[in-house]
Write a protein that holds these residues in place. Sequence first.
Motif, PDB file in Angstrom:
ATOM      1  N   GLY A  15       0.797  -1.209   0.000  1.00 30.80           N
ATOM      2  CA  GLY A  15       0.000   0.000   0.000  1.00 30.80           C
ATOM      3  C   GLY A  15       0.834   1.264   0.000  1.00 30.80           C
ATOM      4  N   SER A  16       0.134   2.407   0.097  1.00 33.64           N
ATOM      5  CA  SER A  16       0.789   3.713   0.028  1.00 33.64           C
ATOM      6  C   SER A  16       0.307   4.613   1.160  1.00 33.64           C
ATOM      7  N   LEU A  17       1.179   5.525   1.544  1.00 34.29           N
ATOM      8  CA  LEU A  17       0.849   6.597   2.476  1.00 34.29           C
ATOM      9  C   LEU A  17       1.608   7.840   2.044  1.00 34.29           C
ATOM     10  N   ARG A  18       1.054   8.997   2.379  1.00 31.06           N
ATOM     11  CA  ARG A  18       1.778  10.245   2.158  1.00 31.06           C
ATOM     12  C   ARG A  18       1.896  10.975   3.485  1.00 31.06           C
ATOM     13  N   LEU A  19       3.123  11.186   3.900  1.00 34.32           N
ATOM     14  CA  LEU A  19       3.387  11.950   5.109  1.00 34.32           C
ATOM     15  C   LEU A  19       3.559  13.422   4.754  1.00 34.32           C
ATOM     16  N   SER A  20       3.090  14.281   5.641  1.00 31.25           N
ATOM     17  CA  SER A  20       3.269  15.724   5.485  1.00 31.25           C
ATOM     18  C   SER A  20       3.956  16.269   6.721  1.00 31.25           C
ATOM     19  N   CYS A  21       4.698  17.335   6.528  1.00 34.50           N
ATOM     20  CA  CYS A  21       5.365  18.013   7.638  1.00 34.50           C
ATOM     21  C   CYS A  21       5.187  19.514   7.435  1.00 34.50           C
ATOM     22  N   ALA A  22       4.363  20.121   8.277  1.00 34.83           N
ATOM     23  CA  ALA A  22       4.114  21.552   8.212  1.00 34.83           C
ATOM     24  C   ALA A  22       5.102  22.277   9.099  1.00 34.83           C
ATOM     25  N   ALA A  23       5.796  23.242   8.526  1.00 35.80           N
ATOM     26  CA  ALA A  23       6.854  23.953   9.239  1.00 35.80           C
ATOM     27  C   ALA A  23       6.469  25.402   9.507  1.00 35.80           C
ATOM     28  N   SER A  24       6.979  25.932  10.592  1.00 38.20           N
ATOM     29  CA  SER A  24       6.750  27.339  10.915  1.00 38.20           C
ATOM     30  C   SER A  24       7.878  27.846  11.795  1.00 38.20           C
ATOM     31  N   GLY A  25       8.039  29.171  11.787  1.00 41.45           N
ATOM     32  CA  GLY A  25       9.012  29.785  12.678  1.00 41.45           C
ATOM     33  C   GLY A  25      10.395  30.002  12.100  1.00 41.45           C
ATOM     34  N   ASN A  72       7.259  25.219  -1.024  1.00 43.47           N
ATOM     35  CA  ASN A  72       7.740  26.369  -0.261  1.00 43.47           C
ATOM     36  C   ASN A  72       6.631  27.386   0.011  1.00 43.47           C
ATOM     37  N   ALA A  73       5.624  27.435  -0.841  1.00 39.85           N
ATOM     38  CA  ALA A  73       4.501  28.356  -0.611  1.00 39.85           C
ATOM     39  C   ALA A  73       3.672  27.932   0.599  1.00 39.85           C
ATOM     40  N   LYS A  74       3.671  26.626   0.872  1.00 40.71           N
ATOM     41  CA  LYS A  74       2.904  26.100   2.005  1.00 40.71           C
ATOM     42  C   LYS A  74       3.786  25.732   3.184  1.00 40.71           C
ATOM     43  N   ASN A  75       5.088  25.959   3.053  1.00 43.49           N
ATOM     44  CA  ASN A  75       6.029  25.587   4.129  1.00 43.49           C
ATOM     45  C   ASN A  75       5.851  24.132   4.551  1.00 43.49           C
ATOM     46  N   THR A  76       5.754  23.273   3.573  1.00 44.67           N
ATOM     47  CA  THR A  76       5.466  21.864   3.851  1.00 44.67           C
ATOM     48  C   THR A  76       6.382  20.958   3.026  1.00 44.67           C
ATOM     49  N   VAL A  77       6.834  19.892   3.679  1.00 42.12           N
ATOM     50  CA  VAL A  77       7.590  18.856   2.991  1.00 42.12           C
ATOM     51  C   VAL A  77       6.778  17.565   3.068  1.00 42.12           C
ATOM     52  N   TYR A  78       6.844  16.784   2.004  1.00 41.92           N
ATOM     53  CA  TYR A  78       6.057  15.571   1.892  1.00 41.92           C
ATOM     54  C   TYR A  78       6.962  14.363   1.694  1.00 41.92           C
ATOM     55  N   LEU A  79       6.430  13.204   2.072  1.00 45.62           N
ATOM     56  CA  LEU A  79       7.082  11.942   1.750  1.00 45.62           C
ATOM     57  C   LEU A  79       6.007  10.989   1.246  1.00 45.62           C
ATOM     58  N   GLN A  80       6.014  10.776  -0.062  1.00 42.88           N
ATOM     59  CA  GLN A  80       5.097   9.814  -0.663  1.00 42.88           C
ATOM     60  C   GLN A  80       5.736   8.434  -0.585  1.00 42.88           C
ATOM     61  N   MET A  81       5.048   7.513   0.056  1.00 41.23           N
ATOM     62  CA  MET A  81       5.587   6.173   0.271  1.00 41.23           C
ATOM     63  C   MET A  81       4.709   5.155  -0.444  1.00 41.23           C
ATOM     64  N   ASN A  82       5.278   4.492  -1.430  1.00 44.47           N
ATOM     65  CA  ASN A  82       4.565   3.477  -2.201  1.00 44.47           C
ATOM     66  C   ASN A  82       5.207   2.113  -1.985  1.00 44.47           C
ATOM     67  N   SER A  83       4.487   1.080  -2.376  1.00 43.82           N
ATOM     68  CA  SER A  83       4.989  -0.300  -2.261  1.00 43.82           C
ATOM     69  C   SER A  83       5.551  -0.566  -0.869  1.00 43.82           C
ATOM     70  N   LEU A  84       4.795  -0.196   0.116  1.00 41.30           N
ATOM     71  CA  LEU A  84       5.279  -0.303   1.492  1.00 41.30           C
ATOM     72  C   LEU A  84       5.482  -1.753   1.906  1.00 41.30           C
ATOM     73  N   LYS A  85       6.507  -1.964   2.732  1.00 47.82           N
ATOM     74  CA  LYS A  85       6.878  -3.273   3.223  1.00 47.82           C
ATOM     75  C   LYS A  85       6.792  -3.293   4.746  1.00 47.82           C
ATOM     76  N   PRO A  86       6.620  -4.458   5.337  1.00 49.79           N
ATOM     77  CA  PRO A  86       6.587  -4.513   6.810  1.00 49.79           C
ATOM     78  C   PRO A  86       7.823  -3.892   7.453  1.00 49.79           C
ATOM     79  N   GLU A  87       8.960  -3.991   6.799  1.00 48.71           N
ATOM     80  CA  GLU A  87      10.178  -3.416   7.368  1.00 48.71           C
ATOM     81  C   GLU A  87      10.209  -1.897   7.314  1.00 48.71           C
ATOM     82  N   ASP A  88       9.223  -1.275   6.674  1.00 44.85           N
ATOM     83  CA  ASP A  88       9.103   0.178   6.710  1.00 44.85           C
ATOM     84  C   ASP A  88       8.394   0.655   7.981  1.00 44.85           C
ATOM     85  N   THR A  89       7.881  -0.265   8.760  1.00 39.45           N
ATOM     86  CA  THR A  89       7.203   0.092  10.003  1.00 39.45           C
ATOM     87  C   THR A  89       8.167   0.810  10.945  1.00 39.45           C
TER      88      THR A  89
END
Length: 122
Positions: A15-25, A72-89
Amino acid sequence: VQLVESGGGLVQPGGSLRLSCAASGFTFSSYAMGWARQVPGKGLEWVSGIYSDGSTYYADSVKGRFTISRDNAKNTVYLQMNSLKPEDTAVYYCATDPGIMVEPPRPDFGSWGQGTQVTVSS
C-alpha cells in the motif's frame, strides 16, 4: 521553530501513504529538509532529504519507492511512500538541517517534529 508531521497510519503491504510536515518559525525555503525513521530499540535511520534547490536524496532501502517533495509556498515537505513493506514500520520524523542531512541523523542538531507512526501489516 515548529514541525508537525501527519499522515501516518496502518497500511497493508504494497500500500501507500503520504506523510506531510508543516513547518513554521523559520525561513523554510532556505533550509534542507528531510525524513528519518526509528524502530523501538534501534537508532535513527536516515530516509530521505531535499535541499533548498530541490535536489533529492534517498536511502538505498527506499529508493524507487519513496518520493520526497516540498512546497515552499505552504512551508510543507512531503514523503510519498509506495509499495510499502513490513520493514518500513517505524516512527517517521521530519527534521531540518543540520540534523537531518547527515548519517546517522543528529536529533541534537536542527529542529525535529514529534514523529508519526507508520505500521505496515496485513
